[in-house]
Design a protein around this motif. Sequence first.
Motif, PDB file in Angstrom:
ATOM      1  N   ALA A  36       0.832  -1.206   0.000  1.00 48.03           N
ATOM      2  CA  ALA A  36       0.000   0.000   0.000  1.00 48.03           C
ATOM      3  C   ALA A  36       0.866   1.256   0.000  1.00 48.03           C
ATOM      4  N   GLN A  37       1.967   1.225   0.759  1.00 45.20           N
ATOM      5  CA  GLN A  37       2.860   2.376   0.793  1.00 45.20           C
ATOM      6  C   GLN A  37       3.520   2.603  -0.575  1.00 45.20           C
ATOM      7  N   ILE A  38       3.892   1.492  -1.217  1.00 49.29           N
ATOM      8  CA  ILE A  38       4.513   1.609  -2.543  1.00 49.29           C
ATOM      9  C   ILE A  38       3.509   2.111  -3.576  1.00 49.29           C
ATOM     10  N   ASP A  39       2.264   1.589  -3.524  1.00 44.53           N
ATOM     11  CA  ASP A  39       1.224   2.032  -4.469  1.00 44.53           C
ATOM     12  C   ASP A  39       0.930   3.513  -4.321  1.00 44.53           C
ATOM     13  N   ALA A  40       1.046   4.009  -3.078  1.00 42.28           N
ATOM     14  CA  ALA A  40       0.766   5.433  -2.845  1.00 42.28           C
ATOM     15  C   ALA A  40       1.787   6.335  -3.512  1.00 42.28           C
ATOM     16  N   THR A  41       2.946   5.790  -3.827  1.00 45.84           N
ATOM     17  CA  THR A  41       3.989   6.599  -4.485  1.00 45.84           C
ATOM     18  C   THR A  41       3.938   6.497  -6.003  1.00 45.84           C
ATOM     19  N   ARG A  42       3.051   5.623  -6.509  1.00 49.05           N
ATOM     20  CA  ARG A  42       2.998   5.410  -7.946  1.00 49.05           C
ATOM     21  C   ARG A  42       2.299   6.577  -8.638  1.00 49.05           C
ATOM     22  N   VAL A  43       2.915   7.085  -9.710  1.00 55.19           N
ATOM     23  CA  VAL A  43       2.316   8.149 -10.512  1.00 55.19           C
ATOM     24  C   VAL A  43       1.511   7.500 -11.631  1.00 55.19           C
ATOM     25  N   GLU A  44       0.211   7.786 -11.664  1.00 55.61           N
ATOM     26  CA  GLU A  44      -0.667   7.183 -12.651  1.00 55.61           C
ATOM     27  C   GLU A  44      -0.567   7.966 -13.958  1.00 55.61           C
ATOM     28  N   HIS A  45      -0.321   7.270 -15.049  1.00 58.48           N
ATOM     29  CA  HIS A  45      -0.215   7.892 -16.367  1.00 58.48           C
ATOM     30  C   HIS A  45      -1.383   7.426 -17.238  1.00 58.48           C
ATOM     31  N   PHE A  46      -1.925   8.369 -18.008  1.00 58.64           N
ATOM     32  CA  PHE A  46      -3.084   8.080 -18.846  1.00 58.64           C
ATOM     33  C   PHE A  46      -2.787   8.239 -20.341  1.00 58.64           C
ATOM     34  N   ALA A  47      -1.725   8.968 -20.675  1.00 59.01           N
ATOM     35  CA  ALA A  47      -1.413   9.226 -22.086  1.00 59.01           C
ATOM     36  C   ALA A  47       0.085   9.381 -22.241  1.00 59.01           C
ATOM     37  N   GLY A  48       0.562   9.053 -23.444  1.00 61.34           N
ATOM     38  CA  GLY A  48       1.985   9.200 -23.724  1.00 61.34           C
ATOM     39  C   GLY A  48       2.402  10.640 -23.944  1.00 61.34           C
ATOM     40  N   ASN A  49       1.434  11.526 -24.181  1.00 61.30           N
ATOM     41  CA  ASN A  49       1.739  12.943 -24.360  1.00 61.30           C
ATOM     42  C   ASN A  49       1.743  13.623 -22.994  1.00 61.30           C
ATOM     43  N   PRO A  50       2.837  14.279 -22.595  1.00 62.80           N
ATOM     44  CA  PRO A  50       2.934  14.861 -21.252  1.00 62.80           C
ATOM     45  C   PRO A  50       1.852  15.885 -20.942  1.00 62.80           C
ATOM     46  N   LEU A  51       1.517  16.753 -21.906  1.00 61.85           N
ATOM     47  CA  LEU A  51       0.505  17.784 -21.658  1.00 61.85           C
ATOM     48  C   LEU A  51      -0.876  17.167 -21.460  1.00 61.85           C
ATOM     49  N   ILE A  52      -1.231  16.235 -22.334  1.00 60.05           N
ATOM     50  CA  ILE A  52      -2.525  15.568 -22.208  1.00 60.05           C
ATOM     51  C   ILE A  52      -2.567  14.746 -20.927  1.00 60.05           C
ATOM     52  N   ASP A  53      -1.460  14.097 -20.616  1.00 64.68           N
ATOM     53  CA  ASP A  53      -1.392  13.284 -19.407  1.00 64.68           C
ATOM     54  C   ASP A  53      -1.577  14.142 -18.161  1.00 64.68           C
ATOM     55  N   ALA A  54      -0.935  15.324 -18.137  1.00 65.48           N
ATOM     56  CA  ALA A  54      -1.079  16.220 -16.988  1.00 65.48           C
ATOM     57  C   ALA A  54      -2.516  16.687 -16.840  1.00 65.48           C
ATOM     58  N   ALA A  55      -3.152  17.049 -17.976  1.00 63.26           N
ATOM     59  CA  ALA A  55      -4.542  17.506 -17.929  1.00 63.26           C
ATOM     60  C   ALA A  55      -5.463  16.414 -17.395  1.00 63.26           C
ATOM     61  N   LEU A  56      -5.279  15.191 -17.886  1.00 61.73           N
ATOM     62  CA  LEU A  56      -6.109  14.084 -17.432  1.00 61.73           C
ATOM     63  C   LEU A  56      -5.872  13.779 -15.958  1.00 61.73           C
ATOM     64  N   SER A  57      -4.614  13.791 -15.534  1.00 58.66           N
ATOM     65  CA  SER A  57      -4.290  13.438 -14.148  1.00 58.66           C
ATOM     66  C   SER A  57      -4.970  14.366 -13.153  1.00 58.66           C
TER      67      SER A  57
END
Length: 451
Positions: free
Chosen positions: A295-316
């Motif tokens: 659970a501690q490790i999962d809490a540090t995981r950054v979830e990614h939704f798209a390969g494009n950084p700008l779109i990924d940031a917007a979605l996140s």
Amino acid sequence: MNENSFNVVFTTFLFLLALLPAVYLRYLPFHTILTPKVRRHLLRGYAVIFFAELVISLLLFFFGVLSYSFYTFKSFYIFCGFLPYFLLNLCLIRPYVAQHIFILGMQFILSATVSTVSILLVLIFTGESAFFDYFSSYCALNLTIYLTILPIVRPFFEQIFLRFSTISTDRFWVYICPLPLLMLIHDIYFSASAKILAVRHLFPRLLLLVSGVLIALTAWRGLEYILRQAATTERNLMLLTRINSIGEYTRTLQDKQARLAIVRHDLRHNAQMLADLISRGEEDAAMQLVKSMNAQIDATRVEHFAGNPLIDAALSVYVRQARQKDIAVEIKVDIPASFTAEVDLSLVLCNLFENAIHAEEDEPPSQRAIRILSRTKGASLFFSIENRTSAPVPLNADGLPESKDCLPDHGHGTRSLLLFAEKYGAEFFTKQKDGWFSVLLHVPAVERMER
């Protein structure tokens, strides 16, 4: 009254019929915003006014209350031809008083010009003394000319409000609507005579036409300037929103990095405790410790939704907001790592995602859901954002959801989509089916960029 009864009926009918194209032009700017019910009421009202004017006029003629003369028809033209229809529009198409007055003035200038041309053409063959004997010919010619120029002037009347419907222009119309109205009153004042003034007032009528064209151009160009200014302000607001989103995304990353540092610091101690529990055979306690470490490790995981950084940031950013409001989110995004429209598309995505979140707040918690899908096919990008809805979504003239005035920065999502579509030649449409409301976007040519 010595005139043939049939001629009186036919001429009166033709005269009132020649006024209907002007009625249509005053209805045209508003037809897209009217509900089917209001449209039906308007059409019935127009029909009632037309036949009421016809019957009342004929009764007044045949009973000798009014003289069957050019002056009588001129009075009908000035007052009866405009006032009843105008008042009906004011009552049923609200709240657009300034816009109604502006359209009335512009349409009157056009009608005065068409009437002048028709009179001049008839006078060529008849002369002033015999003009009224051929009044039915004037009415038929006036109607023919009006219908001929209708396709030319229709785009202005149809688009003058629709094209600029995404911005607030009420104050603009309040200031500009007196101009054609005052010209209308000025022309009526000098036209209230039993004489035929088309020849004598030819030069003023030409100036009236020129003035009308200049007012139309001023209104159109002025609104285009307001639209450009609004677009600039809109983009600045969207960029500010984007900066705030990136700031929130950055704080999220920093928080996860801090958590990761703690996990790394505690990893050695947890490993020793795990080894000790296993050596003593306390398997249940060891499994609990492993779950806690996961659970501690999962809490540090950054979830990614798209390969494009700008779109990924917007979605996140907005996925996090949606989950905080118990909204289920499904995302399947196939999008280039970099392309020309990525900044503008990320802004559109932020606004549409935020709109979808606001819409889901009105749904029962158990039914809240948002789906975001995209795929790239050749040089084209297909993108959709869908949210659950239990009620029909009202749409504006552009086919997009109507803004909620109660929300801050309302309307930015739809306007940003309109600006994006215009800038990149994109196509969009909405769909409501099976309890889902969807906004679909097609960007025809996505150019990749080298990083």
